[in-house]
Design a protein around this motif. Structure first.
Motif, PDB file in Angstrom:
ATOM      1  N   LEU A  16      48.686  66.917  21.834  1.00  0.00           N
ATOM      2  CA  LEU A  16      48.579  68.346  21.555  1.00  0.00           C
ATOM      3  C   LEU A  16      47.268  68.700  20.863  1.00  0.00           C
ATOM      4  O   LEU A  16      46.663  69.733  21.153  1.00  0.00           O
ATOM      5  CB  LEU A  16      49.766  68.806  20.712  1.00  0.00           C
ATOM      6  CG  LEU A  16      51.143  68.590  21.354  1.00  0.00           C
ATOM      7  CD1 LEU A  16      52.242  69.007  20.385  1.00  0.00           C
ATOM      8  CD2 LEU A  16      51.241  69.352  22.665  1.00  0.00           C
ATOM      9  N   ALA A  17      46.844  67.874  19.924  1.00  0.00           N
ATOM     10  CA  ALA A  17      45.595  68.128  19.196  1.00  0.00           C
ATOM     11  C   ALA A  17      45.074  66.809  18.656  1.00  0.00           C
ATOM     12  O   ALA A  17      45.850  65.953  18.227  1.00  0.00           O
ATOM     13  CB  ALA A  17      45.827  69.109  18.055  1.00  0.00           C
ATOM     14  N   GLU A  18      43.765  66.666  18.673  1.00  0.00           N
ATOM     15  CA  GLU A  18      43.137  65.470  18.131  1.00  0.00           C
ATOM     16  C   GLU A  18      42.985  65.636  16.622  1.00  0.00           C
ATOM     17  O   GLU A  18      42.339  66.567  16.165  1.00  0.00           O
ATOM     18  CB  GLU A  18      41.764  65.268  18.785  1.00  0.00           C
ATOM     19  CG  GLU A  18      41.044  64.035  18.329  1.00  0.00           C
ATOM     20  CD  GLU A  18      39.723  63.882  19.041  1.00  0.00           C
ATOM     21  OE1 GLU A  18      39.621  62.996  19.905  1.00  0.00           O
ATOM     22  OE2 GLU A  18      38.801  64.659  18.729  1.00  0.00           O
ATOM     23  N   GLN A  19      43.597  64.741  15.868  1.00  0.00           N
ATOM     24  CA  GLN A  19      43.510  64.801  14.411  1.00  0.00           C
ATOM     25  C   GLN A  19      42.356  63.948  13.879  1.00  0.00           C
ATOM     26  O   GLN A  19      41.690  64.324  12.938  1.00  0.00           O
ATOM     27  CB  GLN A  19      44.828  64.356  13.777  1.00  0.00           C
ATOM     28  CG  GLN A  19      46.013  65.219  14.166  1.00  0.00           C
ATOM     29  CD  GLN A  19      45.847  66.663  13.742  1.00  0.00           C
ATOM     30  OE1 GLN A  19      45.348  66.959  12.661  1.00  0.00           O
ATOM     31  NE2 GLN A  19      46.245  67.586  14.606  1.00  0.00           N
ATOM     32  N   ILE A  20      42.161  62.789  14.477  1.00  0.00           N
ATOM     33  CA  ILE A  20      41.068  61.900  14.099  1.00  0.00           C
ATOM     34  C   ILE A  20      40.416  61.440  15.398  1.00  0.00           C
ATOM     35  O   ILE A  20      41.039  60.725  16.177  1.00  0.00           O
ATOM     36  CB  ILE A  20      41.569  60.670  13.304  1.00  0.00           C
ATOM     37  CG1 ILE A  20      42.278  61.103  12.027  1.00  0.00           C
ATOM     38  CG2 ILE A  20      40.409  59.730  12.988  1.00  0.00           C
ATOM     39  CD1 ILE A  20      42.966  59.969  11.291  1.00  0.00           C
ATOM     40  N   PRO A  21      39.190  61.842  15.638  1.00  0.00           N
ATOM     41  CA  PRO A  21      38.524  61.377  16.863  1.00  0.00           C
ATOM     42  C   PRO A  21      38.230  59.884  16.779  1.00  0.00           C
ATOM     43  O   PRO A  21      38.195  59.310  15.687  1.00  0.00           O
ATOM     44  CB  PRO A  21      37.238  62.195  16.904  1.00  0.00           C
ATOM     45  CG  PRO A  21      36.991  62.603  15.492  1.00  0.00           C
ATOM     46  CD  PRO A  21      38.334  62.698  14.833  1.00  0.00           C
ATOM     47  N   TYR A  22      38.021  59.272  17.939  1.00  0.00           N
ATOM     48  CA  TYR A  22      37.686  57.853  17.962  1.00  0.00           C
ATOM     49  C   TYR A  22      36.501  57.617  17.042  1.00  0.00           C
ATOM     50  O   TYR A  22      35.511  58.341  17.081  1.00  0.00           O
ATOM     51  CB  TYR A  22      37.331  57.415  19.388  1.00  0.00           C
ATOM     52  CG  TYR A  22      36.964  55.958  19.464  1.00  0.00           C
ATOM     53  CD1 TYR A  22      37.963  54.995  19.479  1.00  0.00           C
ATOM     54  CD2 TYR A  22      35.639  55.550  19.486  1.00  0.00           C
ATOM     55  CE1 TYR A  22      37.639  53.645  19.528  1.00  0.00           C
ATOM     56  CE2 TYR A  22      35.308  54.202  19.541  1.00  0.00           C
ATOM     57  CZ  TYR A  22      36.306  53.257  19.556  1.00  0.00           C
ATOM     58  OH  TYR A  22      35.984  51.924  19.594  1.00  0.00           O
ATOM     59  N   ARG A  23      36.642  56.619  16.189  1.00  0.00           N
ATOM     60  CA  ARG A  23      35.597  56.339  15.208  1.00  0.00           C
ATOM     61  C   ARG A  23      35.602  54.869  14.873  1.00  0.00           C
ATOM     62  O   ARG A  23      36.635  54.209  14.947  1.00  0.00           O
ATOM     63  CB  ARG A  23      35.811  57.151  13.938  1.00  0.00           C
ATOM     64  CG  ARG A  23      37.117  56.744  13.258  1.00  0.00           C
ATOM     65  CD  ARG A  23      37.609  57.696  12.222  1.00  0.00           C
ATOM     66  NE  ARG A  23      38.809  57.145  11.612  1.00  0.00           N
ATOM     67  CZ  ARG A  23      39.015  57.058  10.330  1.00  0.00           C
ATOM     68  NH1 ARG A  23      38.106  57.504   9.487  1.00  0.00           N
ATOM     69  NH2 ARG A  23      40.118  56.552   9.855  1.00  0.00           N
ATOM     70  N   VAL A  24      34.458  54.346  14.494  1.00  0.00           N
ATOM     71  CA  VAL A  24      34.381  52.966  14.056  1.00  0.00           C
ATOM     72  C   VAL A  24      33.571  52.816  12.776  1.00  0.00           C
ATOM     73  O   VAL A  24      33.617  51.755  12.148  1.00  0.00           O
ATOM     74  CB  VAL A  24      33.809  52.031  15.149  1.00  0.00           C
ATOM     75  CG1 VAL A  24      34.770  51.911  16.309  1.00  0.00           C
ATOM     76  CG2 VAL A  24      32.451  52.483  15.595  1.00  0.00           C
TER      77      VAL A  24
END
Length: 166
Positions: A144-152
């Motif tokens: 429904l919604a991205e809370q934390i985008p892909y990150r490293v």
């Protein structure tokens, strides 16, 4: 090859990765200036990070939503064991909307992230996925919604911090 050695990052590695992540078009010379180390040091570190597979690309990050694929979903697939993962992965690789697929533990066999232009288009993509005889069942969850985008970067910094404490 020593696996433990491959996972070690120091603070300079972490700072170099952070700089290249936030400013991917920056050159080696500018990196050396900002990090206050010799150009050769930056180049050697960069080469080492690439050789070890820590950095695996410099390609632009494309937003599927920005090019019309506004629906993201996660699909768990159950596959027929006689087919195996390889042929199923080859089938999935041929579907552009399948962004990634991972073998998983638990009730399913593969987890995929897929995108579509709409919910109706999602049905088309799922039908295409399920058209392969080796896939028995799919369970779909729509994001429904991205809370934390892909990150490293937080992980890189944590790895460097662990190395520094040793």
């Amino acid at each position: 090859m020593d696996t433990e050695q491959n996972v070690q990052l120091d603070q300079l590695d972490a700072e170099l990765i952070a700089l290249l992540t936030t400013e991917p078009r920056i050159g080696v010379l500018e990196c050396s200036r900002r990090l206050r180390v010799a150009r050769g040091t930056v180049q050697a570190r960069l080469d080492k990070l690439i050789d070890r597979g820590v950095i695996n690309g410099f390609a632009p990050q494309v937003s599927p939503a920005a090019i019309g694929f506004v629906v993201t979903s996660f699909v768990t697939l159950e596959i027929g064991q006689r087919h195996g993962h390889g042929p199923v992965a080859a089938h999935l690789r041929a579907i552009p909307e399948v962004l990634e697929a991972h073998t998983i533990s638990g009730s399913g066999d593969l987890m995929c992230r897929i995108v579509a232009r709409s919910n109706a288009d999602l049905q088309r993509v799922l039908d295409q996925i399920l058209a392969y005889d080796g896939i028995r069942r799919a369970s779909t969850i729509i994001a429904l919604a991205e809370q934390i985008p892909y990150r490293v970067l937080p992980l890189v910094q944590a790895a460097a911090d662990v190395t520094a404490r040793r």
